[in-house]
Write an enzyme that holds these catalytic residues in place. Structure first.
Site, mmCIF file in Angstrom:
data_model
loop_
_atom_site.group_PDB
_atom_site.id
_atom_site.type_symbol
_atom_site.label_atom_id
_atom_site.label_comp_id
_atom_site.label_asym_id
_atom_site.label_seq_id
_atom_site.Cartn_x
_atom_site.Cartn_y
_atom_site.Cartn_z
ATOM 1 C CD GLU A 152 -48.963 32.983 -0.202
ATOM 2 O OE1 GLU A 152 -48.153 32.427 -0.835
ATOM 3 O OE2 GLU A 152 -49.587 33.486 -1.511
ATOM 4 C CG ASP A 201 -50.341 28.318 -14.866
ATOM 5 O OD1 ASP A 201 -49.527 27.451 -14.334
ATOM 6 O OD2 ASP A 201 -50.245 29.239 -14.342
#
Length: 714
Positions: A95, A330
């Protein structure tokens, strides 16, 4: 002196490494070019942000991820080709945003290994392995990922999955200092890239799902000494509050909210306005997710799911804006934030923009935190709109799931936009968002009790397991979508979108060449017309791309770089059942240039060998059901839905461990593979439940629901 050292180092490495294939495409190693003697990175250099490099995570403190370079443009982008590539040695969850300065590229790979490469040739200059404690991998909610390094002075800074912050010599890779930033007894991790402001290294952490209290800290770049720490949620009132801000925030909570930490981890996004001298921090979800458990009686639960502005010199609170008050889904606000100046109703406004998980795109006054506007950029079911007067969401009646199941909702915990960076082009006035649709079924876990070191969501995770009948699975699969959106932040309207094959696509780069670049989960890297969304070029990358691209210039020539590497929470949990077309092959840094004709090294797929399935156990359906429920709450986030692995970690369906009851117990309840990142569930799972999980996995292995079963659904 620095230039001389670099010349000697490069010359030595050229002689000793050039023949070893570090530049995989076979590109010749360029002659060593003398660099500027003034190589130190300063605030002025980051603010000025010359187009030749990429000095900070979002290129500048404003995090716009836009380059003024025009050498590669809509007219010639089809001529891009691979110049060089560099094998990172893994494809798991890459990433990183490459950082380029003084002709050197700095990138990270799995387990926080830092690589310094010649940005023109791909020649390796040095590699640093921090030798992380891999037992900490069990505390990482969403794979052992990280998003890159930061530069300041003559040093490179990296933060590790096991909670350390490290300073390295930028020329040699030698360690300047190495400090711990977390309580090792708690389930903290670090996946974000550091930011550096006026000699202070700023870093947050993750771990909300596993029961921690979030904070963000500043450290002296020279010494590693902690300067300040700002907690994002209040602690136990009996211990006293750190400051008036935490005392204020505590009034928005109820019950013993501190028992499971509270959450609010600042695990990714930051931005900085040097004129206002404000640091903006994105704050995450609650611990547990379920607010009825976390804070019975409700409350906004500050500063969960908020943008918080603080003074970077002291960590002093200035203002906040909360995107999801009392969040219970979330819905983090840790997603990428961008600073810009927009003309709104005839007035030039200094704004901060964010497209967090909850599905709404926000424009906020970055001087005051005043709400300006918001609208949903994907379909949303939990709220009808954001009230223009209050700046608060108007929730639907069925959105909250206290004591019930809320049904299928959009977005789910993967979000309408996750960590993958978006970009803003001052040329077009548009924000380019890597958006997605991924539904979820939320339901109250009425048997919840806090368990140290494992996921504590307070939701019934079994409800979110993908259906096993093809008809229902087909419907749900059709709801999974991914797209690149061009969004007008002034009108709050979509200008164009480009549909991808599914969710979890890469971060975005825009350029003054009229282009938008993005990699995709189906192993491609593409360029799009920034005004129309037309795809003008794409390249097969062999494995999926989640990371964000950059562009830089050396000797008048423009380069475009991106890292490939398939992984992250979506891939671990659902990559086996919902394949993207990518495989866990080789993670690489790939650099493209006009007219280049290089190729990626060929990766030969291994011949498929039919696995020897474990024999079915003579157990009741009740035992298998018990194992299925326990698996959904303890194992699915890494080993995949229905024990169908993504290929990044061992497939339990075919593992020799699954076939051996004693070995199974040793791995799961005695921590036999803890150093490989496999958690020790000895305090959480008893022997009977552990064996029930094994029975469930074996049952799945012997079912008709294999790869062909799921791949048959279009």
């Amino acid at each position: 002196m620095l230039t001389l050292i670099r010349l000697v180092l490069l010359t030595t490495l050229t002689l000793t490494i050039a023949a070893c294939g570090q530049s995989e495409t076979g590109a010749e190693v360029a002659p060593v070019i003398e660099k500027s003697a003034d190589a130190s990175v300063t605030a002025a250099k980051i603010i000025k942000a010359e187009s030749s490099g990429w000095l900070s995570h979002g290129r500048t403190y404003s995090e716009q991820r836009h380059s003024p370079l025009t050498g590669v443009n809509t007219k010639n982008v089809a001529e891009l080709g691979v110049l060089w590539s560099y094998d990172l040695g893994t494809s798991r969850g890459i990433e990183t945003t490459p950082i380029v300065h003084n002709g050197v590229m700095y990138v990270t790979s799995t387990w926080n290994i830092v690589h310094a490469l010649d940005a023109k040739t791909g020649l390796k200059l040095w590699t640093f392995d921090p030798v992380v404690d891999k037992t900490q991998a069990s505390k990482a909610c969403c794979d052992v990922v990280n998003r890159g390094v930061a530069l300041w002075g003559d040093s490179v800074f990296t933060a590790t999955i096991d909670g350390r912050l490290i300073s390295l010599n930028a020329t040699t890779g030698d360690t300047n200092w190495d400090i711990n930033t977390i309580d090792k007894t708690k389930s903290y991790t670090i996946t974000g890239a550091p930011r550096i402001i006026n000699g202070m290294v700023i870093i947050g952490n993750g771990g909300a799902e596993l029961g921690v209290r979030g904070y963000i800290s500043a450290y002296d770049a020279e010494t590693g000494e902690q300067i300040w720490r700002f907690y994002t949620v209040p602690g136990n009132p009996a211990d006293g509050f750190e400051n008036k801000t935490m005392e204020m925030a505590a009034k928005t909570w109820n019950g013993e909210y501190w028992a499971a930490g509270g959450g609010g981890t600042a695990w990714d996004s930051m931005a900085y306005d040097p004129e206002l001298d404000l640091l903006y921090v994105g704050v995450g979800n609650g611990s547990p997710w379920n607010q009825s458990i976390r804070s019975p009686g409700g409350g906004d639960n500050l500063f969960l799911s908020s943008i918080v502005a603080v003074r970077p010199a002291t960590g002093e609170y200035v203002w906040h804006y909360q995107t999801t008050p009392g969040e219970t889904w979330d819905y983090t606000a840790t997603q990428h934030m961008i600073l810009a100046e927009l003309n709104i109703d005839g007035i030039e406004r200094k704004v901060i923009m964010q497209a967090p998980k909850n599905g709404f795109f926000y424009v906020i006054d970055r001087e005051t935190g005043e709400f300006i506007s918001a609208d949903n950029f994907v379909p949303v079911t939990w709220a009808t709109h954001i009230d223009q007067e209050t700046g608060r969401p108007v929730e639907t009646k069925e959105a909250r799931y206290s004591g019930k199941t809320a049904g299928l909702q959009l977005p789910g915990p993967l979000g309408a936009h996750n960590w993958h960076p978006m970009s803003f082009s001052p040329d077009t006035g548009l924000v380019y968002i890597p958006a997605q649709e991924a539904p979820w079924v939320y339901g109250d876990d009425q048997n919840y009790s806090y368990k140290e070191g494992v996921w504590n969501t307070g939701t019934d995770m079994k409800l979110a397991v993908l259906p096993t009948d093809l008809a229902t699975f087909k419907v749900l699969k059709s709801m999974l979508k991914g797209r690149l959106i061009a969004w007008d932040p002034v009108t709050q309207k979509q200008k164009w979108s480009f549909e991808h094959g599914g969710p979890w696509n890469g971060g975005v780069l825009s350029t003054s060449g009229g282009l938008v670049f993005q990699g995709t989960s189906d192993a491609h890297f593409g360029a799009y017309d920034a005004n129309t969304g037309d795809q003008l070029w794409k390249y097969f990358t062999q494995t999926g791309v989640a990371a964000a691209p950059i562009t830089y210039q050396i000797d008048g020539e423009q380069y475009v770089a991106v890292a490939s590497g398939w992984g992250g929470s979506f891939v671990l949990g659902f990559g086996g059942v919902l394949p993207t077309g990518s495989k866990a092959k080789v993670g690489r840094v790939m650099v493209f240039k006009l007219g280049a004709t290089g190729e990626l090294p060929t990766v030969i797929d291994e011949d498929f060998v039919a696995p020897v399935l474990p024999e079915l156990l003579d157990v009741s359906e009740e035992v298998i059901a018990k194992g299925s429920s326990a698996y959904a709450n303890a194992c699915v986030t890494c080993h995949g839905d229905q024990a169908f692995s993504s290929g990044l970690i061992p497939n339990l369906r075919y593992s020799a461990i699954t076939k051996n009851a004693d070995l199974w117990q040793k791995v799961i309840r005695e921590g036999m593979f803890a150093e490989r990142g496999m958690p020790n569930f000895g305090t959480i799972l008893d022997a009977e439940t552990t064996e029930a999980i094994r029975a469930f996995v074996i049952s799945e292995a012997n079912s008709v629901r294999d790869a062909n079963f799921y791949n048959s659904v279009e």
